[in-house]
Design an enzyme around this catalytic site. Sequence first.
Site, PDB file in Angstrom:
ATOM      1  CG  HIS A 136      -0.319   0.251   2.552  1.00  0.00           C
ATOM      2  ND1 HIS A 136      -0.138  -0.785   3.244  1.00  0.00           N
ATOM      3  CD2 HIS A 136      -0.169   1.450   3.315  1.00  0.00           C
ATOM      4  CE1 HIS A 136       0.327  -0.109   4.780  1.00  0.00           C
ATOM      5  NE2 HIS A 136       0.439   0.984   4.257  1.00  0.00           N
ATOM      6  CG  ASP A 177       0.166  -4.218   2.807  1.00  0.00           C
ATOM      7  OD1 ASP A 177       0.292  -3.491   1.773  1.00  0.00           O
ATOM      8  OD2 ASP A 177      -0.099  -3.493   3.975  1.00  0.00           O
ATOM      9  CB  SER A 255       3.329   1.723   5.812  1.00  0.00           C
ATOM     10  OG  SER A 255       2.058   2.055   6.543  1.00  0.00           O
TER      11      SER A 255
END
Length: 312
Positions: A136, A177, A255
């Site tokens: 992402h 992910d 992230s």
Amino acid sequence: MAKLGFLMCMPSPLPPHQNRPPSNSDNTFCLTRRQSFIFTSSLLSSFLLMRQNPNLSSFPSAIAQELDELDQDETRAVKIFQETSSCVVFIKDLELTKTTKSTSEVGLAEEENAKVEGTGSGFVWDKFGHIVTNYHVVSKLATDRSGLQRCKVSLVDSAGNNFTREGILIGFDPDYDLAVLKVDAVGNELNPATIGTSHELQVGQSCFAIGNPYGFENTLTTGVISGLGREIPSPNGRAIRGAIQTDAAINAGNSGGPLIDSYGHVIGVNTATFTRKGSGISSGVNFAIPIDTAVRIVPYLIVYGTPYTDRY
């Protein structure tokens, strides 16, 4: 009401760098507020005990031992950061607003014509220039049809110098992910992370997260393994099973960064947090993809560009 929010790359002003050199005197002679508070509390308690029991004479060594234990914990955290932060990279998601050349010739030199759409983290996988991050973080690059998306990766070399390269997306797996970037830097320029294992983790173990929350580079947060075997949604809505839960603070920009154990080994890829609806602020319930999952998937992404399951 809380919801699970992925730490998407999001626009955020980047703070100015502060290059204040570390001072040995700061590190050596200054007690932290916590130490001072504990020292004062312990001294007062011990004095009261001495008043009640004059034969008690060992309290100074007890205080010294307590402070030594605090010093050991802090020294360990400092050492882990110093030894592992150079493997962490800062990723900026760029969109070119205009091109004066063909898109194949436009590189990072054209950044003045680009806007920063978001920031994220990653870590160096090997000395061949492969960078592991979350899907992402680079999803706009993965789905780009205009040729205007770019990815800028800031790294630290073995001498401690910062340098920047364009990140080329070579593989991704939305189900877990995970994504792999490739930068044009090899050998001594890169500091690969030390990859650990996640199948033997235990709740209560200390852990450390390093990343770039809200664009603040090389930020360290600490906590413990709060839970194991959690299930969280992937960007495409499928379940990621076996996730690691931690209370180490993870926010937007973290992230793709590494979750690290007390030995400096990467045990997970930070990916998501529960946030109160509309706040965007971590609630202390954060998640990482187990490194064992990444070890299984990343080699396929490097070689084939897609996960094993997508090739049949």
